[in-house]
Design an enzyme around this catalytic site. Structure first.
Site, PDB file in Angstrom:
ATOM      1  N   LYS A  46     -10.928   8.449  31.700  1.00 40.60           N
ATOM      2  CA  LYS A  46     -10.406   9.327  30.638  1.00 40.60           C
ATOM      3  C   LYS A  46     -11.221  10.627  30.562  1.00 40.60           C
ATOM      4  O   LYS A  46     -10.671  11.711  30.446  1.00 40.60           O
ATOM      5  CB  LYS A  46     -10.420   8.589  29.291  1.00 40.60           C
ATOM      6  CG  LYS A  46      -9.358   7.488  29.220  1.00 40.60           C
ATOM      7  CD  LYS A  46      -9.546   6.546  28.054  1.00 40.60           C
ATOM      8  CE  LYS A  46      -8.573   5.358  28.156  1.00 40.60           C
ATOM      9  NZ  LYS A  46      -8.785   4.325  27.143  1.00 40.60           N
ATOM     10  N   GLN A  88     -12.825   2.750  22.307  1.00 37.31           N
ATOM     11  CA  GLN A  88     -12.388   1.887  23.409  1.00 37.31           C
ATOM     12  C   GLN A  88     -12.426   0.414  22.988  1.00 37.31           C
ATOM     13  O   GLN A  88     -13.444  -0.075  22.501  1.00 37.31           O
ATOM     14  CB  GLN A  88     -13.294   2.125  24.637  1.00 37.31           C
ATOM     15  CG  GLN A  88     -12.869   1.373  25.877  1.00 37.31           C
ATOM     16  CD  GLN A  88     -11.528   1.838  26.446  1.00 37.31           C
ATOM     17  OE1 GLN A  88     -11.209   3.024  26.468  1.00 37.31           O
ATOM     18  NE2 GLN A  88     -10.708   0.893  26.898  1.00 37.31           N
ATOM     19  N   ASP A 138      -4.889   7.498  20.119  1.00 35.67           N
ATOM     20  CA  ASP A 138      -4.466   6.244  20.751  1.00 35.67           C
ATOM     21  C   ASP A 138      -3.191   5.718  20.086  1.00 35.67           C
ATOM     22  O   ASP A 138      -2.527   4.832  20.622  1.00 35.67           O
ATOM     23  CB  ASP A 138      -5.574   5.170  20.620  1.00 35.67           C
ATOM     24  CG  ASP A 138      -6.301   4.938  21.938  1.00 35.67           C
ATOM     25  OD1 ASP A 138      -5.744   5.305  22.993  1.00 35.67           O
ATOM     26  OD2 ASP A 138      -7.419   4.400  21.897  1.00 35.67           O
TER      27      ASP A 138
END
Ligand code: NAP
Length: 294
Positions: free
Chosen positions: A52, A96, A119
């Site tokens: 990412k 994460q 997200d």
């Protein structure tokens, strides 16, 4: 049978994003900034976050990685989220997953400002997605919808079977496919571990989306001739063929299923690259305040 090239579509999307970033910079606007919180040093999470960050650099975003040890406390993490929520330079950020046991994942996700939740995991963004309101859509399901669109897969009136009902993949996927939009309008069956006679459902799928995390679970006898098959699964299995000592396996037994399909995603190179491109897209939308105007 045609392969769905997620890598290619992802690169095209990243080029479009990079072009937009250049335009923003030319206009004297700020550089989009994505931050990531990583707890512990799980190999999978390390790899995903590193990809990412690398992708951010490629499209011209600024990125920040905040690392915490495996044994960190919920309080410390909530403090970090609070700081990022209040940092005007950070447009969006991710935590994460998975998080260690001592930390309540829901509590952390709910503490993220919905306008920075790129997200798309916050209940506000999930709810807005269900209601067809502007929101950040969870990256993997959006990436799959984009792939189907790029490969001109007709969805209206088709039977879509999704295996897996997680909050980040299966459930949002089923909602997107059933939506009353030109990218949806499927009749959707959502299967999970308690589904009886799974094969009777998968055999009638025009579009089969597998997100269960069980390597090579779906075999040729479960798939209809001519189906479009999307493999979300990425399980690390030990391998003597690679330097790293492992390789990624999908949920589909590719060699026997592929000849029956009209279109199929490979693993790797299918859904995975799209997830990163979708996250960059959400971050650009955050920087441009497209979803939550200031
Ligand atoms: P998850 O939270 O573990 O959910 C798995 C789902 O599959 C659950 O709903 C479970 O049912 C269902 N399931 C498990 N075994 C089953 C069976 N035998 N028959 C029918 N359903 C079954 O997993 P996830 O986070 O959604 O991830 C799924 C896979 O996608 C994993 O391999 C993950 O690594 C991968 N993934 C890939 C990407 C990418 O970018 N490529 C992104 C996210 C995830 P229950 O609800 O009844 O337990």
């Amino acid at each position: 049978m045609q392969l769905i090239d997620g890598k290619k579509i992802s690169l095209e999307l990243q080029e479009e994003i990079a072009l937009e970033v250049r335009k923003l910079k030319e206009q004297g606007k700020k550089t989009p900034h994505l931050a990531a919180i990583l707890v512990g040093s799980d190999g999978g999470s390390e790899t995903y976050v590193a990809s990412k960050i690398k992708a951010c650099e490629k499209v011209g975003f600024k990125s920040t990685l905040l690392r915490f040890p495996q044994y960190t406390t919920e309080e410390k993490l909530l403090h970090a989220v609070h700081e990022l929520n209040n940092d005007p330079d950070v447009d969006g950020f991710i935590v994460q997953l998975p998080l260690p046991r001592q930390i309540n994942e829901h509590k952390i996700i709910e503490s993220i400002l919905p306008s920075k939740d790129v997200d798309g995991f916050h209940p506000i963004n999930v709810g807005r997605m269900v209601l067809n309101l502007p929101c950040y859509v969870s990256a993997t399901p959006w990436g799959i919808v984009h792939l189907l669109h790029q490969y001109k897969v007709e969805t209206s009136g088709k039977h879509c079977v999704v295996i897996g009902r997680s909050h980040i993949v299966g459930s949002p996927m089923s909602i997107l496919m059933a939506k009353n939009t030109h990218l949806g309008n499927c009749t959707v069956t959502l299967c999970h571990s308690k589904t009886k006679d799974l094969k009777s459902h998968t055999l009638s799928a025009d579009i089969l989306i597998c997100a269960l995390g069980s390597p090579e679970f779906v075999t040729a006898d479960m798939v209809k001739e001519g189906a479009v098959v999307i493999d979300v699964g990425t399980t690390r299995v030990e391998s003597t063929e690679t330097k790293s000592g492992y390789k990624l396996k999908g949920d589909i037994k590719f060699d026997e299923v592929a000849p029956k399909c009209s279109l199929i995603t490979p693993v790797p190179g299918g859904v995975g690259p799209m997830t990163i491109a979708s996250l960059l897209r959400n971050t650009l939308m955050a920087a441009k305040k497209e979803v939550y105007p200031a």
